[in-house]
Design a protein around this motif. Structure first.
Motif, short mmCIF file in Angstrom:
data_model
loop_
_atom_site.label_atom_id
_atom_site.label_comp_id
_atom_site.label_asym_id
_atom_site.label_seq_id
_atom_site.Cartn_x
_atom_site.Cartn_y
_atom_site.Cartn_z
N GLN A 7 54.91 54.42 35.86
CA GLN A 7 55.13 53.05 36.32
C GLN A 7 54.36 52.79 37.62
N GLU A 8 54.35 53.77 38.50
CA GLU A 8 53.63 53.61 39.77
C GLU A 8 52.13 53.49 39.52
N LYS A 9 51.60 54.30 38.59
CA LYS A 9 50.17 54.21 38.28
C LYS A 9 49.85 52.86 37.65
N ALA A 10 50.72 52.38 36.76
CA ALA A 10 50.50 51.07 36.13
C ALA A 10 50.49 49.96 37.19
N ALA A 11 51.36 50.06 38.19
CA ALA A 11 51.40 49.05 39.26
C ALA A 11 50.10 49.07 40.06
N LEU A 12 49.57 50.26 40.33
CA LEU A 12 48.30 50.36 41.04
C LEU A 12 47.16 49.75 40.21
N GLU A 13 47.19 49.98 38.91
CA GLU A 13 46.15 49.43 38.03
C GLU A 13 46.23 47.91 37.96
N LEU A 14 47.45 47.36 37.97
CA LEU A 14 47.60 45.90 38.01
C LEU A 14 47.06 45.32 39.31
N LYS A 15 47.33 46.01 40.40
CA LYS A 15 46.82 45.55 41.69
C LYS A 15 45.30 45.58 41.70
N ARG A 16 44.72 46.62 41.09
CA ARG A 16 43.26 46.71 41.01
C ARG A 16 42.68 45.54 40.21
N GLU A 17 43.32 45.17 39.11
CA GLU A 17 42.86 44.04 38.31
C GLU A 17 42.93 42.73 39.12
N ASP A 18 44.00 42.58 39.90
CA ASP A 18 44.12 41.40 40.76
C ASP A 18 43.00 41.36 41.80
N LEU A 19 42.68 42.51 42.36
CA LEU A 19 41.59 42.57 43.34
C LEU A 19 40.25 42.22 42.70
N TYR A 20 40.03 42.66 41.48
CA TYR A 20 38.78 42.31 40.78
C TYR A 20 38.67 40.79 40.61
N LYS A 21 39.78 40.15 40.28
CA LYS A 21 39.78 38.68 40.12
C LYS A 21 39.50 38.00 41.47
N ARG A 22 40.12 38.51 42.53
CA ARG A 22 39.87 37.95 43.86
C ARG A 22 38.42 38.14 44.28
N GLN A 23 37.84 39.28 43.90
CA GLN A 23 36.45 39.56 44.24
C GLN A 23 35.52 38.57 43.51
N LEU A 24 35.79 38.30 42.24
CA LEU A 24 34.97 37.33 41.50
C LEU A 24 35.05 35.95 42.15
N ASP A 25 36.24 35.57 42.59
CA ASP A 25 36.42 34.28 43.26
C ASP A 25 35.62 34.24 44.57
N ALA A 26 35.69 35.31 45.35
CA ALA A 26 34.94 35.37 46.62
C ALA A 26 33.44 35.31 46.36
N GLN A 27 32.98 36.01 45.35
CA GLN A 27 31.55 36.00 45.03
C GLN A 27 31.10 34.62 44.57
N ASP A 28 31.96 33.91 43.85
CA ASP A 28 31.64 32.55 43.43
C ASP A 28 31.53 31.63 44.65
N ARG A 29 32.44 31.80 45.61
CA ARG A 29 32.38 30.99 46.83
C ARG A 29 31.14 31.32 47.66
N ILE A 30 30.70 32.57 47.63
CA ILE A 30 29.47 32.96 48.33
C ILE A 30 28.28 32.21 47.73
N ARG A 31 28.20 32.22 46.40
CA ARG A 31 27.09 31.53 45.72
C ARG A 31 27.08 30.04 46.02
N LYS A 32 28.26 29.41 45.99
CA LYS A 32 28.34 27.97 46.25
C LYS A 32 27.96 27.64 47.70
N ALA A 33 28.44 28.46 48.62
CA ALA A 33 28.12 28.23 50.03
C ALA A 33 26.65 28.48 50.30
N ALA A 34 26.06 29.48 49.65
CA ALA A 34 24.64 29.77 49.84
C ALA A 34 23.77 28.63 49.32
N ALA A 35 24.26 27.95 48.30
CA ALA A 35 23.50 26.84 47.72
C ALA A 35 23.43 25.65 48.67
#
Length: 156
Positions: A7-35
């Motif tokens: 259960q603890e490993k599954a919780a860490l993996e869920l947190k990792r997935e959430d971080l990946y989504k946040r990273q995609l959002d940040a990268q999208d904002r970088i592209r928009k701001a750079a434009a």
């Protein structure tokens, strides 16, 4: 290797997935701001870049924890044996108060706002509880002195 429950490993993996989504959002904002053009005075661009770096560091640390995790199998344990991942009801023999504790691995951060106290299996209390049985009295050598607890039940 850091021991943890499935259960603890599954919780860490869920947190990792959430971080990946946040990273995609940040990268999208970088592209928009750079434009927008001039990056030297573009606060949105610099903020998004810093956030992306922070998320990358978090992901790297989390992936290292997951990679070094040793998941403990608790399927064939006796019903009265306290083990990693179990939530246990204890009676403090000094003041007759009851408390709930959960034995957790080292790689798991404590949960805030929970009525269950997370106890690392490597702490003095975790060491005393690990592999004890329901009905046993355990002694914990803590910094403030020796404390005694009776294991009332495994709540799971």
């Amino acid at each position: 290797m850091q021991m943890m429950s499935a259960q603890e490993k599954a919780a860490l993996e869920l947190k990792r997935e959430d971080l990946y989504k946040r990273q995609l959002d940040a990268q999208d904002r970088i592209r928009k701001a750079a434009a927008l053009g001039d990056l030297s005075e573009n606060a949105e661009y610099h903020y998004a870049k810093e956030e992306n770096r922070s998320i990358q560091h978090e992901i790297a640390a989390l992936e290292a924890k997951i990679r070094n995790a040793s998941v403990v199998n608790t399927d064939n344990l006796p019903n009265d044996l306290v083990f990693l991942g179990h939530t246990v009801k204890l009676l403090d023999l000094d003041d007759d108060s009851e408390q709930l504790v959960r034995l957790v691995g080292e790689a798991v951060p404590p949960e805030s706002g929970s009525e269950v106290l997370p106890v690392s299996i490597n702490s003095p209390m975790g060491d005393a509880l690990m592999k004890a049985h329901v009905g046993d009295t355990v002694k914990v050598n803590a910094p403030r002195g020796t404390m005694e607890f009776k294991i009332l039940e495994i709540v799971r």
